[in-house]
Design a protein around this motif. Structure first.
Motif, PDB file in Angstrom:
ATOM      1  N   PRO A   1       0.807  -1.226   0.000  1.00  0.00           N
ATOM      2  CA  PRO A   1       0.000   0.000   0.000  1.00  0.00           C
ATOM      3  C   PRO A   1       0.839   1.275   0.000  1.00  0.00           C
ATOM      4  N   ALA A   2       2.008   1.237   0.630  1.00  0.00           N
ATOM      5  CA  ALA A   2       2.858   2.427   0.673  1.00  0.00           C
ATOM      6  C   ALA A   2       3.292   2.860  -0.720  1.00  0.00           C
ATOM      7  N   LEU A   3       3.409   1.893  -1.630  1.00  0.00           N
ATOM      8  CA  LEU A   3       3.857   2.198  -2.990  1.00  0.00           C
ATOM      9  C   LEU A   3       2.800   2.912  -3.822  1.00  0.00           C
ATOM     10  N   SER A   4       1.582   3.007  -3.306  1.00  0.00           N
ATOM     11  CA  SER A   4       0.546   3.725  -4.037  1.00  0.00           C
ATOM     12  C   SER A   4       0.680   5.236  -3.880  1.00  0.00           C
ATOM     13  N   THR A   5       1.410   5.692  -2.856  1.00  0.00           N
ATOM     14  CA  THR A   5       1.567   7.128  -2.640  1.00  0.00           C
ATOM     15  C   THR A   5       3.025   7.574  -2.587  1.00  0.00           C
ATOM     16  N   ALA A   6       3.955   6.652  -2.440  1.00  0.00           N
ATOM     17  CA  ALA A   6       5.380   6.997  -2.402  1.00  0.00           C
ATOM     18  C   ALA A   6       6.107   6.256  -3.513  1.00  0.00           C
ATOM     19  N   SER A   7       7.252   6.779  -3.937  1.00  0.00           N
ATOM     20  CA  SER A   7       8.021   6.155  -5.007  1.00  0.00           C
ATOM     21  C   SER A   7       8.756   4.927  -4.485  1.00  0.00           C
ATOM     22  N   PRO A   8       9.119   3.997  -5.372  1.00  0.00           N
ATOM     23  CA  PRO A   8       9.897   2.830  -4.928  1.00  0.00           C
ATOM     24  C   PRO A   8      11.189   3.207  -4.216  1.00  0.00           C
ATOM     25  N   LEU A   9      11.857   4.265  -4.690  1.00  0.00           N
ATOM     26  CA  LEU A   9      13.110   4.686  -4.050  1.00  0.00           C
ATOM     27  C   LEU A   9      12.849   5.230  -2.649  1.00  0.00           C
ATOM     28  N   GLN A  10      11.778   5.989  -2.476  1.00  0.00           N
ATOM     29  CA  GLN A  10      11.440   6.500  -1.153  1.00  0.00           C
ATOM     30  C   GLN A  10      11.113   5.366  -0.181  1.00  0.00           C
ATOM     31  N   VAL A  11      10.281   4.434  -0.625  1.00  0.00           N
ATOM     32  CA  VAL A  11       9.875   3.320   0.231  1.00  0.00           C
ATOM     33  C   VAL A  11      11.083   2.489   0.635  1.00  0.00           C
ATOM     34  N   THR A  12      11.983   2.226  -0.313  1.00  0.00           N
ATOM     35  CA  THR A  12      13.165   1.419  -0.015  1.00  0.00           C
ATOM     36  C   THR A  12      14.145   2.152   0.890  1.00  0.00           C
ATOM     37  N   THR A  13      14.390   3.426   0.603  1.00  0.00           N
ATOM     38  CA  THR A  13      15.357   4.198   1.378  1.00  0.00           C
ATOM     39  C   THR A  13      14.952   4.298   2.843  1.00  0.00           C
ATOM     40  N   TYR A  14      13.726   4.703   3.082  1.00  0.00           N
ATOM     41  CA  TYR A  14      13.306   4.912   4.466  1.00  0.00           C
ATOM     42  C   TYR A  14      13.021   3.592   5.175  1.00  0.00           C
ATOM     43  N   GLY A  15      12.622   2.562   4.428  1.00  0.00           N
ATOM     44  CA  GLY A  15      12.498   1.243   5.037  1.00  0.00           C
ATOM     45  C   GLY A  15      13.849   0.714   5.479  1.00  0.00           C
TER      46      GLY A  15
END
Length: 324
Positions: A180-194
């Motif tokens: 669900p996070a990928l519906s509002t954030a970019s893959p790079l954002q989700v991966t970086t902050y994860g």
């Protein structure tokens, strides 16, 4: 006009497939590197060092691409996947594989993609078509065959089995939370902050990492850095890119190609010649992935068939085409 310009959906499909291939190849290479780094680093220290290298790499990528902070709506999924997948999973898997033989690890850890499909259906409403289940069953049998054929004389402990099972559950939960996070954030954002959250969760192992890095051979440290830059920073980003464009269950099934690639890479990099049973298991893994994805290709071909204008329904007043 190129075929990609005329069919943007086809272009996205090919890019997602390419991203998935990059992911499974790099994740397969991680097993070779872990065998070297794991001799010098304890499970928690190895996870922290790997995540630290990943955070630095991803942070530089974010600066170059000028990626901002993810929106508030994405933080719940990022936080859950960061703690469970980037943090807990890596430590538990490193630790568990030191306690059990390869066959037991393959049996337990490869439950993960099955759990992803079940959780995705329950929590995300993903469809679980019969071909996906059949392909996962074939691939799981192949993964277990590869693990059993490559097992040595090491034993298995109940604690090690529990660690591998917890790793599989954390992996599945992290993937489903990330979707669900990928519906509002970019893959790079989700991966970086994860990855950053996972590294913070592993900070209690800082003392071990500093102490072991002082005594570790250079090759082990370089392998740890490689794990952070490629199988973590790059592969998790390409995974997120592909996951944003398909279901969690189908992406989970794709990872069953990893055992087959591990067999090939161990052959080429370590000179470990696979036996017939190992090759048969690898072939089953790849066959299962092909089966699990075949239905999607058939559906795409049907969707590409033009519908005669006379068969199109009349537009209803008050509604427009496009995304909601």
């Amino acid at each position: 006009m190129s075929v990609f310009t005329k069919h943007p959906a086809r272009r996205d499909e090919l890019l997602a497939a390419g991203a998935a291939v990059v992911t499974v190849v790099l994740w397969a290479s991680a097993f070779v590197s872990i065998r070297s780094a794991g001799d010098a680093y304890s499970p928690g220290a190895l996870a922290l060092g790997r995540l630290g290298a990943g955070v630095v790499t991803l942070g530089l990528l974010c600066l170059v691409r000028r990626e901002g902070v993810p929106p508030r709506s994405a933080w719940r999924g990022i936080a859950v996947s960061g703690v469970l997948w980037f943090g807990f999973y890596m430590v538990a898997l490193n630790w568990g594989e030191q306690q059990v033989d390869a066959g037991t690890a393959a049996l337990v850890v490869n439950v993960g993609p099955i759990l992803i499909a079940l959780l995705g259906a329950r929590l995300l409403g993903d469809a679980v078509p019969p071909r996906l289940l059949a392909g996962m069953a074939v691939s799981f049998a192949g993964a277990v065959t590869v693990g059993l054929s490559m097992s040595g004389e090491g034993g298995s402990s109940v604690f090690g089995v529990v660690l591998c099972l917890l790793a599989a559950v954390a992996y599945a939960a992290g993937v489903v939370a990330q979707k669900p996070a990928l519906s509002t954030a970019s893959p790079l954002q989700v991966t970086t902050y994860g990855c950053l959250i996972g590294a913070v969760a592993c900070l209690p192992f800082t003392g071990q990492l500093v102490q072991e890095a002082a005594d570790a051979p250079l090759s082990a440290t370089l392998n740890m850095v490689y794990l952070g830059v490629f199988p973590t920073a790059l592969a998790f980003t390409t995974w997120a890119y592909a996951l944003a464009r398909t279901t969690a269950g189908r992406m989970g099934a794709t990872t069953y190609a990893v055992p087959a690639l591990v067999v090939l890479m161990s052959w080429l990099a370590l000179g470990e010649v696979p036996g017939l049973l190992t090759l048969a298991g690898g072939a089953l893994c790849l066959a299962g992935v092909a089966v699990s994805r075949s239905r999607a290709r058939a559906a795409d071909r049907l969707a590409a068939v033009p519908v005669p204008e006379a068969e199109l329904p009349e537009p209803r007043p008050g509604r427009t085409s496009g995304s909601a």
